[in-house]
Design a protein around this motif. Sequence first.
Motif, mmCIF file in Angstrom:
data_model
loop_
_atom_site.group_PDB
_atom_site.id
_atom_site.type_symbol
_atom_site.label_atom_id
_atom_site.label_comp_id
_atom_site.label_asym_id
_atom_site.label_seq_id
_atom_site.Cartn_x
_atom_site.Cartn_y
_atom_site.Cartn_z
ATOM 1 N N TYR A 185 0.823 -1.207 0.000
ATOM 2 C CA TYR A 185 0.000 0.000 0.000
ATOM 3 C C TYR A 185 0.858 1.259 0.000
ATOM 4 O O TYR A 185 0.606 2.194 -0.759
ATOM 5 N N SER A 186 1.901 1.262 0.823
ATOM 6 C CA SER A 186 2.688 2.474 1.008
ATOM 7 C C SER A 186 3.774 2.648 -0.045
ATOM 8 O O SER A 186 4.056 3.769 -0.468
ATOM 9 N N GLU A 187 4.390 1.515 -0.498
ATOM 10 C CA GLU A 187 5.555 1.636 -1.377
ATOM 11 C C GLU A 187 5.501 0.719 -2.595
ATOM 12 O O GLU A 187 6.519 0.450 -3.228
ATOM 13 N N ASP A 188 4.304 0.220 -2.938
ATOM 14 C CA ASP A 188 4.126 -0.617 -4.130
ATOM 15 C C ASP A 188 5.062 -1.825 -4.130
ATOM 16 O O ASP A 188 5.591 -2.222 -5.177
ATOM 17 N N ALA A 189 5.280 -2.420 -2.959
ATOM 18 C CA ALA A 189 6.184 -3.570 -2.839
ATOM 19 C C ALA A 189 5.528 -4.596 -1.913
ATOM 20 O O ALA A 189 5.578 -4.467 -0.694
ATOM 21 N N SER A 190 4.911 -5.597 -2.504
ATOM 22 C CA SER A 190 4.096 -6.537 -1.730
ATOM 23 C C SER A 190 4.944 -7.512 -0.919
ATOM 24 O O SER A 190 5.826 -8.188 -1.464
ATOM 25 N N GLY A 191 4.651 -7.615 0.369
ATOM 26 C CA GLY A 191 5.300 -8.618 1.202
ATOM 27 C C GLY A 191 4.894 -10.024 0.808
ATOM 28 O O GLY A 191 5.644 -10.986 1.032
ATOM 29 N N ASN A 192 3.709 -10.187 0.220
ATOM 30 C CA ASN A 192 3.267 -11.494 -0.256
ATOM 31 C C ASN A 192 3.925 -11.887 -1.570
ATOM 32 O O ASN A 192 3.637 -12.953 -2.110
ATOM 33 N N ARG A 193 4.803 -11.016 -2.062
ATOM 34 C CA ARG A 193 5.561 -11.301 -3.274
ATOM 35 C C ARG A 193 7.060 -11.245 -3.002
ATOM 36 O O ARG A 193 7.872 -11.138 -3.912
ATOM 37 N N MET A 195 8.774 -8.852 -1.417
ATOM 38 C CA MET A 195 9.387 -7.530 -1.570
ATOM 39 C C MET A 195 9.127 -6.608 -0.391
ATOM 40 O O MET A 195 9.135 -5.388 -0.528
ATOM 41 N N CYS A 196 8.873 -7.151 0.783
ATOM 42 C CA CYS A 196 8.541 -6.352 1.960
ATOM 43 C C CYS A 196 9.633 -5.311 2.244
ATOM 44 O O CYS A 196 10.819 -5.629 2.274
ATOM 45 N N ARG A 197 9.214 -4.068 2.471
ATOM 46 C CA ARG A 197 10.147 -2.988 2.788
ATOM 47 C C ARG A 197 10.272 -2.767 4.297
ATOM 48 O O ARG A 197 10.847 -1.782 4.731
ATOM 49 N N GLN A 198 9.675 -3.635 5.078
ATOM 50 C CA GLN A 198 9.780 -3.613 6.545
ATOM 51 C C GLN A 198 9.372 -2.252 7.119
ATOM 52 O O GLN A 198 10.090 -1.650 7.915
ATOM 53 N N LEU A 199 8.192 -1.799 6.736
ATOM 54 C CA LEU A 199 7.701 -0.526 7.258
ATOM 55 C C LEU A 199 7.436 -0.580 8.757
ATOM 56 O O LEU A 199 7.418 0.450 9.425
ATOM 57 N N CYS A 200 7.250 -1.786 9.288
ATOM 58 C CA CYS A 200 7.021 -1.897 10.733
ATOM 59 C C CYS A 200 8.260 -1.500 11.527
ATOM 60 O O CYS A 200 8.164 -1.192 12.723
ATOM 61 N N ARG A 201 9.440 -1.484 10.875
ATOM 62 C CA ARG A 201 10.673 -1.119 11.578
ATOM 63 C C ARG A 201 10.901 0.398 11.607
ATOM 64 O O ARG A 201 11.848 0.864 12.233
ATOM 65 N N ARG A 202 10.060 1.145 10.934
ATOM 66 C CA ARG A 202 10.256 2.588 10.878
ATOM 67 C C ARG A 202 9.608 3.284 12.075
ATOM 68 O O ARG A 202 8.874 2.673 12.846
ATOM 69 N N SER A 203 9.894 4.560 12.194
ATOM 70 C CA SER A 203 9.386 5.336 13.328
ATOM 71 C C SER A 203 8.043 5.977 12.984
ATOM 72 O O SER A 203 7.836 6.469 11.868
ATOM 73 N N TYR A 204 7.149 5.945 13.955
ATOM 74 C CA TYR A 204 5.820 6.539 13.820
ATOM 75 C C TYR A 204 5.512 7.338 15.075
ATOM 76 O O TYR A 204 6.199 7.250 16.089
ATOM 77 N N ARG A 205 4.442 8.102 14.998
ATOM 78 C CA ARG A 205 3.928 8.771 16.186
ATOM 79 C C ARG A 205 2.423 8.550 16.249
ATOM 80 O O ARG A 205 1.774 8.261 15.231
ATOM 81 N N SER A 206 1.888 8.671 17.427
ATOM 82 C CA SER A 206 0.453 8.489 17.613
ATOM 83 C C SER A 206 -0.174 9.807 18.042
ATOM 84 O O SER A 206 0.529 10.765 18.397
ATOM 85 N N ALA A 207 -1.502 9.850 18.020
ATOM 86 C CA ALA A 207 -2.194 11.053 18.477
ATOM 87 C C ALA A 207 -1.920 11.290 19.954
ATOM 88 O O ALA A 207 -1.894 12.436 20.417
ATOM 89 N N GLU A 208 -1.682 10.212 20.695
ATOM 90 C CA GLU A 208 -1.439 10.331 22.131
ATOM 91 C C GLU A 208 0.004 10.730 22.434
ATOM 92 O O GLU A 208 0.286 11.322 23.472
ATOM 93 N N ASN A 209 0.935 10.372 21.546
ATOM 94 C CA ASN A 209 2.347 10.666 21.781
ATOM 95 C C ASN A 209 2.977 11.128 20.469
ATOM 96 O O ASN A 209 3.137 10.359 19.533
ATOM 97 N N GLN A 210 3.354 12.403 20.414
ATOM 98 C CA GLN A 210 3.854 12.988 19.177
ATOM 99 C C GLN A 210 5.323 12.673 18.895
ATOM 100 O O GLN A 210 5.846 13.020 17.844
ATOM 101 N N GLU A 211 5.994 11.983 19.825
ATOM 102 C CA GLU A 211 7.404 11.656 19.621
ATOM 103 C C GLU A 211 7.527 10.429 18.722
ATOM 104 O O GLU A 211 6.860 9.411 18.942
ATOM 105 N N LEU A 212 8.377 10.512 17.702
ATOM 106 C CA LEU A 212 8.579 9.391 16.793
ATOM 107 C C LEU A 212 9.237 8.218 17.514
ATOM 108 O O LEU A 212 10.221 8.389 18.232
#
Length: 688
Positions: A185-193, A195-212
């Motif tokens: 969805y995010s990078e046109d690289a299917s994990g089921n094919r 080509m997973c780009r391991q987006l789960c390893r990247r930094s995010y923030r939530s509405a409750e906590n703005q720190e990445l």
Amino acid sequence: MKDKIFRPELLAPAGNLETAVAAFNAGADAVYLGLGKFNARNRAQNFKREELERLLEFAHNHNRKVYVTLNTLIAESELPELFSALAELSKLPVDAVIVQDLGVLFLLRRYFPHITVHASTQMNVHNSCGVKALELLGVKRVILERQITGEELSSIASRSNVELEVFVHGSLCISLSGRCLLSHYSEDASGNRGMCRQLCRRSYRSAENQELSGLLSPRDLQLIEQLPLLSKLKIASLKIEGRLRGPDYVVPVVKAYRQALDALPERSAEAVNAIKRTLSRPAGQGAWKGFDQLLYPQAQTVFGRRVGEIKASGRNGLTVQLCDRIHLGDKLRIVSMSNTSLAGFELTEIFFKGSPVSAANAPAVVTIPGSYPETACGETLYKIGENGYDYRRQAAALPAMHQTVLLDILLDGEGLHITAPELPEFEFHSESFPAAERCAVTAEDLQSVFTTVHNQWRGRINKLSIDGRWFCAKSVLKTIKRELFNGLIPYLQQAQKRDRASEAMLLWHRDYKKLLPAAEQTVPEEDLALPGFIAEGDLPLWRKEIRNVFNSGGRCFSVGSIGGVILLKEALKSAFKDVYIIGRYPLPAANSQAVRLLKYMGVKAIESWVELPAAEREKLLQRSTLAVLPPPENCELLATRAPLKFKQLLDRRNTAYQVRYDRREKLYKLFAPEGVSAAEKFLNDENF
């Protein structure tokens, strides 16, 4: 008593030939690898056919096994290429093929029944109904979903008649296997094919906590302390993750698990200490005792072990206060306090007190010459690879492969009875052997004699059994082996002329041309939807719900997994024939061969796989023998049992993903931003 201990197979990853040889030398019983296209680690180096042949020769010479992965989903237009790959693979003595796609499973069982099939963890089999479904489809081993607890594993194992394999070490995915669409969805690289780009390893923030931070980043898995229980459960194989890793990771990990397995039924404190020093992320026991410890929010973007703090960075290079040992040839990486990688390099020089050294240990302060970012001062130095694990020369020297023939061997009171499953017209019988009071012939004796090379041919044991205790000298067994192969060779030469792979290819092309789209039909409205994930402990509740709906007049059920079909059969018994079954996401129907298998199981209509682009979906419609429904519009991008304690997740581009808890599946799910349809995006994406 110690000899009666059940010791599971130790299965190691191999991204290339060098790593495979290293794994076997370290004590692995088997390796798994990818062969070119159609495997879930396209970023790995993977194997060429000639390399695989040489590895098979090496492995079988040492009584080890090699499994080949074909564990991605296949589009309709790729079926001819896939079938050609299966035909070529069928000519090699691989010990098993690991598959995800139901269509690949169908092709193997229908056209290449001699190939052993293992079901990939990407099939997301997580309960005993899923295991039962695959058993009925001829699968020998099921690699279970990684997000099941130790208690659930115990229950599944007690109900299983096929081999079970579990991951015990390495990186984990935040999502249930086969259900992550985030990378596509995010990078046109299917994990089921693959080509997973391991987006789960990247930094995010939530509405409750703005720190990445690493809100989706899981801990690595380490189950070395659970080996005694896994042995008691008779889990067939223990799998180490890491086909993107090299010998410097695989060797110490395999050695530690080998040591722990050899120490059974005791726990090896030495092996546990060794595994804690391997190069990995912060580790835990995965879902073994629950899901609260699956995540490690303080994301670590690199593998490795912290070895020092950088005190200065300038013209002279790095000044480092060591907290662990470094050695020339190690691979190091500078990591910032925000867990981003600043630079990676191989260690070629070390200076201690102004003099060059080959190694240094804590608490020394050393200088590492070179040009590095000035911002490196105050950051952390990680070791991501160790020297001393070079197996390239040994890998390059592996001999060419000999041709093999499968053998079924029975030793009883009438002597040796030997047949070849691939040569049904051939039989061999020896004279009877005298009874043995001691020094009886063992299975190991027969294995060692009948798998040695004779005139470029090697026996490969398919079945071996001994009824009684019989004596035969090793020299006599070798004479019998020569007689066996002298009789076999004419049959083998004739079989080579027939080329079963070509026969299978012609048969499949004939069958494929006959596939016609299903006639238009009205698909009834479903009365009960069985979700894709049903935990083992919830199966009785769903059986009761199925019976209640059926008794109230409901006849249309949807299933999100092949295990759902078995669940319906168990709940309804003889009334199962009266129901209409729809296969829905996440049950993968990406090609017409998967449809053939689902139709065989009793499914009447399917949703096309959500990631299929428009062109591939149209090709599926032209060949599907079942009614094809559009995929779900509001499909989650990942599903997990790990508790996601926030309602919204924002990435660095401020894409706002929605987080919801699904009470039916008892899963946390990540969805695309509101107003954006994942299914519509995939339809217009040609990168599947």
